[in-house]
Enzyme design. Structure first.
Site: not given
Ligand SMILES: *Cc1c(COP(=O)(O)O)cnc(C)c1O
Length: 435
Positions: A150, A246, A274
């Site tokens: 994701y 990511d 986060k």
């Molecule tokens: C949470 C998350 C996102 C998205 O971040 P948001 O602040 O919710 O937009 C993207 N990549 C990873 C790996 C994530 O865990």
């Protein structure tokens, strides 16, 4: 025995009836809706340390931790104090502040992978911007991603994209994405070197970047073999593809500089989110100097934000990351997490339950597939009955998890051994009840 509260949910239920008239599904982010578990979502009133209280005054040990950001728990005194102090000077200026420098210095002085960083306001925004930068820098268009990873709700990334989508959809790809975008996204299974080689052999000179969660944690916890990540690094280098880690969930979680540091693999471009904002909305992307030189106003890749580098959010990030930078922080986190996981796993094993907590750093995931190493999204048993049952059994014993079996749990510094003993006992009793 842990006292079972027959959970009062009257106030939350009332608020949910109202919120459904305001928001789609009654929520402002889909996984909050309790769709895959049962009943109305709990409306949370306050948090302190490792605990949260809902509107019906039920108290829980919180393993959701706002889906990861709160590695110091709720209301950490230093984060709280820094936010309040900063807020006294105003909330936003749309002009540079020294706080942006301070947070950047804190990160870059310890991070050997990136020379420059740009702060944005969410993980999604960071990924969206970094993909644009990858395309601008390489002059190529396609993006290679891995099934089950994701990367936020970026259009081209909502293809086979993990928890939120698998929890609700019959399809793992969002509606509303033009076919032409989908055509620019290549999807390969995780931990499958042959499929990866084949894809790169065919499309290598069209691929701008290969984006991966180096620790995939949004669709179960799909720990990859190190050799797979190393091979990915090698193939990217050979084919002029940027390796895009990511690290929105793994950054500052498994080590200060994330999975790249933990695994000793150097990515070309990285995103954070986060934890970086100390509980306030911050995301970031970074890369080597020559790549970042393409970002506006130095270069031609445009990216901007009214509230980017917001002083209050920067202050929260500074206070939080200052704690994480202290010696022994990550060792201590991992030690307590292992302690908890071992207690639960030993019980499950002794009782012959087909259940295991899978863990890395201070992350854990409830696997109902026994001892099997699950490394690909498709290997997870889609029957979430077990999760639904344990989720409810835990709520009744005062333990709160994120309401989806595809999501992971997080341990903060506020989760002391004493608390973890209590939580482990609740897990063991919940397992006994459902098996
Ligand atoms: C949470 C998350 C996102 C998205 O971040 P948001 O602040 O919710 O937009 C993207 N990549 C990873 C790996 C994530 O865990």
């Amino acid at each position: 025995m842990i006292a079972k509260n027959t959970l009062k949910r009257t106030v939350s239920e009332g608020l949910f009836e109202k919120s459904k008239t305001y928001f789609p599904g009654g929520v402002n982010s889909p996984v909050r809706a309790f769709k895959s578990v049962e009943g109305a979502p709990l409306f949370i009133k306050k948090g302190d340390g490792c605990h949260i209280w809902d509107e019906d005054d039920n108290k829980f040990i919180d393993f959701c931790c706002s889906w990861g950001p709160l590695i110091l728990g709720h209301n950490h005194p230093n984060v709280y104090a820094k936010i309040v102090e900063t807020l006294q000077n105003g909330s936003s200026f749309g002009a540079p502040t020294r706080l942006e420098n301070e947070l950047a210095e804190l990160i870059l002085s310890k991070n050997p992978f990136i020379d420059k960083i740009r702060f944005v306001s969410s993980g999604t925004e960071a990924v969206m911007s970094a993909i644009r930068l990858s395309r601008g820098y390489t002059k190529k268009n396609k993006v290679l991603k891995f099934e089950g990873c994701y990367h936020g709700h970026v259009d081209s990334m909502l293809v086979k994209a993990g928890s939120g989508l698998v929890t609700f959809g019959t399809s793992s790809t969002s509606e509303g994405i033009p076919q032409s975008y989908i055509d620019e996204t290549l999807v390969v299974e995780l931990n499958d070197i042959d499929a990866l080689r084949k894809c790169i052999a065919e499309y290598g000179d069209e691929i701008a970047c290969a984006i991966i969660e180096p620790i995939p944690a949004n669709n179960g916890l799909l720990l990859q073999e190190l050799t797979f990540l190393q091979e990915l690094r090698k193939l990217c280098t050979e084919n002029n593809i940027l390796l895009f880690f990511d690290e929105v969930i793994s950054g500052f979680r498994v080590a200060f500089s994330g999975a790249a540091e933990l695994y000793g693999i150097t990515p070309d471009i990285v995103t954070y989110g986060k934890i970086i904002g100390g509980g306030l909305p911050v995301g970031a992307y970074g890369a080597r100097k020559e790549i970042m030189a393409h970002v506006s106003p130095d270069g031609g890749v445009y990216q901007a934000g009214t509230l980017s580098g917001n002083p209050v959010a920067m202050a929260a990030g500074i206070a939080q990351l200052t704690e994480l930078a202290k010696p022994g922080f990550y060792e201590d986190q991992e030690e307590r997490t292992k302690y908890f996981v071992n207690l639960v796993n030993a019980h499950a094993k002794s009782q012959g339950y087909n259940f295991e907590l899978v863990t890395i750093g201070s992350i854990f995931w409830l696997s109902f597939d026994g001892k099997k190493h699950i490394r690909r999204a498709g290997e997870i048993n889609p029957d979430m009955t077990g999760f639904r049952k344990i989720f409810l059994a835990l709520l009744e014993r005062g333990v709160y998890l994120g309401p989806s079996g595809y999501e992971v749990g997080f341990i903060s510094i506020a989760h002391t051994k004493e608390i973890l003993d209590q939580a482990a006992q609740a897990f063991c009793e919940a397992l006994d009840e459902i098996y």
